[in-house]
Write a protein that holds these residues in place. Structure first.
Motif, short mmCIF file in Angstrom:
data_model
loop_
_atom_site.label_atom_id
_atom_site.label_comp_id
_atom_site.label_asym_id
_atom_site.label_seq_id
_atom_site.Cartn_x
_atom_site.Cartn_y
_atom_site.Cartn_z
N GLY A 159 6.83 10.74 -4.59
CA GLY A 159 6.74 9.06 -4.65
C GLY A 159 8.28 8.69 -4.57
N ALA A 160 8.39 7.41 -5.02
CA ALA A 160 9.71 6.84 -4.96
C ALA A 160 10.74 7.33 -5.82
CB ALA A 160 9.45 5.30 -4.68
N ARG A 161 12.03 6.93 -5.63
CA ARG A 161 12.99 7.37 -6.64
C ARG A 161 12.87 6.29 -7.74
NH1 ARG A 161 17.13 10.66 -7.14
NH2 ARG A 161 19.18 10.00 -8.35
N ALA B 236 -1.88 8.04 -2.08
CA ALA B 236 -1.50 7.97 -3.28
C ALA B 236 -1.55 9.30 -4.02
CB ALA B 236 -2.32 6.88 -4.24
N THR B 237 -2.81 10.23 -3.98
CA THR B 237 -2.93 11.14 -4.70
C THR B 237 -2.15 12.31 -4.22
OG1 THR B 237 -5.36 10.27 -4.90
CG2 THR B 237 -4.94 12.81 -5.22
N ASN B 238 -2.10 12.49 -2.75
CA ASN B 238 -1.36 13.63 -2.35
C ASN B 238 0.19 13.42 -2.56
OD1 ASN B 238 -3.65 14.52 -1.28
ND2 ASN B 238 -3.48 13.95 0.94
N ALA B 239 0.81 12.13 -2.47
CA ALA B 239 2.02 11.97 -2.85
C ALA B 239 2.44 12.33 -4.25
CB ALA B 239 2.44 10.35 -2.36
N PRO C 139 0.15 12.56 8.70
CA PRO C 139 0.72 12.41 7.24
C PRO C 139 1.99 11.76 7.36
CG PRO C 139 -0.06 14.67 7.94
CD PRO C 139 -0.44 13.90 9.09
N ASP C 140 2.96 11.89 8.37
CA ASP C 140 4.27 11.28 8.33
C ASP C 140 4.02 9.67 8.26
OD1 ASP C 140 3.20 11.79 10.91
OD2 ASP C 140 4.96 10.77 11.74
N TYR D 179 6.08 4.77 -9.38
CA TYR D 179 6.28 5.89 -8.36
C TYR D 179 5.69 5.86 -7.19
CZ TYR D 179 7.13 10.99 -7.60
OH TYR D 179 7.38 12.06 -7.02
N LEU D 180 4.40 5.23 -7.03
CA LEU D 180 3.44 5.29 -5.93
C LEU D 180 3.77 3.89 -5.17
CD1 LEU D 180 0.34 7.14 -7.27
CD2 LEU D 180 2.36 8.04 -5.92
#
Length: 333
Positions: free
Chosen positions: A73-75, A64-67, A32-33, A197-198
């Motif tokens: 997601g991104a700032r 993408a789904t898990n994030a 995952p990392d 965001y993703l």
């Protein structure tokens, strides 16, 4: 031609290699990392250190789904018209559960402090009623630097100008007219924002993967069952929110065709979640899909996901009842 299918899930990463002679499979725990590490381990299992030139990789993923579900997601900065800054939180008046007195609002994607309204307005016929101010670009660039923004979503009527003004910052900018050029401002805004965001999350590991693969062809499974070149993934990240499950539906449908069965219900249980879909002669598509309560107006497989899989954790809730999921032991129990 060698075709390698790679499905990265929350618990396992699966490989299927199709050649002219045989079909080979391989499974190993996900990383995952950095999802690319598990993929590279699988490539080494099949090919060693030297990848064949006639290899094509098709990659499905739940990254993408898990994030999004975990809000990792991104700032992201959302830029919209002044006065429309709260659309994301107001949403629509529709209530999915009309008589539920214990409704819980979906977790916010970004905080209100990361939404900026600019004073501009255009009439229905395209006439500019209020043009963008000359200092808007400088103010937005300053806001991005101060808030340490990694990605920008733009949803207003002068999007191209805003995108050009932010170009010098060297951060990805998603504009709604490219992602969803349709009316209905709420759905257009959420779709654009989720893509921004993703984008950096997906593209970061895909870029690492493509750098190692070199000239090997890499395509990403889309949520509607099609494929997308890896080079376009940052601009179209939202098209991968159901990437992995969509591949499972296609695989089940293909098997049903070979068995001469027209109507099936697909059931795809992984370590983290279970995905179910109805195929009435062909996979069912929809443009009315929600992810964690937020609408995304793109064409996706009509898949219902339940947060229960082979690695789901059991626990006793506050009322003393046994519950299973949605938390999972994941790839590292």
């Amino acid at each position: 031609m060698l075709i390698l299918g790679v499905d990265t899930g929350g618990t396992f990463t699966d490989f299927v290699l199709q050649s002219e002679k045989e079909l080979q499979t391989y499974k190993l725990p996900s990383t995952p990392d950095d999802p690319s590490r598990a993929i590279l381990q699988g490539l080494e299992y099949f090919f060693g250190q030297q990848l064949p030139e006639n290899l094509e990789i098709i990659h499905g993923s739940t990254v993408a789904t898990n994030a999004f579900l975990e809000r990792k997601g991104a700032r992201t900065l959302l830029i919209t018209t002044h006065g429309f800054e709260d659309i994301l939180f107001i949403g629509r008046q529709n209530r999915p559960k009309l008589y539920d007195f214990n409704v819980i609002r979906p977790r916010e994607i970004i905080p209100r402090s990361q939404i900026v309204g600019v004073r501009e307005r255009m009439l229905f016929d395209g006439t500019v009623l209020k043009p963008l101010g000359k200092t808007v670009g400088r103010a937005l660039r300053s806001s991005c630097r101060n808030k340490k923004i990694d990605s920008v979503a733009v949803c207003l009527t002068h999007e191209k100008i805003i995108k050009d003004e932010l170009f010098r910052l060297d951060i990805p900018v998603t504009i709604s007219s490219e992602i969803l050029p349709e009316f209905r401002e709420y759905e257009r805004l959420t779709t654009t924002l989720i893509n921004a965001y993703l984008g950096p999350v997906i593209s970061s590991y895909i870029k690492r993967l493509t750098n190692i693969l070199g000239s090997v062809s890499l395509h990403i499974q889309q949520s509607n069952g099609g494929i997308l070149p890896a080079a376009d993934i940052e601009k179209r990240a939202i098209y991968t929110v159901l990437s992995g499950p969509a591949g499972g539906v296609h695989g089940a449908h293909q098997l049903a065709r070979e068995m001469e069965v027209d109507k099936i219900i697909t059931f795809d249980m992984g370590g983290t979640s279970t995905d179910v879909s109805l195929c009435d002669g062909k996979p069912t598509l929809t443009r009315d899909h929600r992810i964690d309560g937020y609408p995304i107006r793109i064409e996706v497989m009509d898949i219902h996901t339940v947060g229960a899989g082979g690695g789901s954790l059991a626990h006793i809730d506050a009322g003393g009842l046994l519950k299973v999921g949605p938390e999972s032991a994941g790839a590292r129990p």
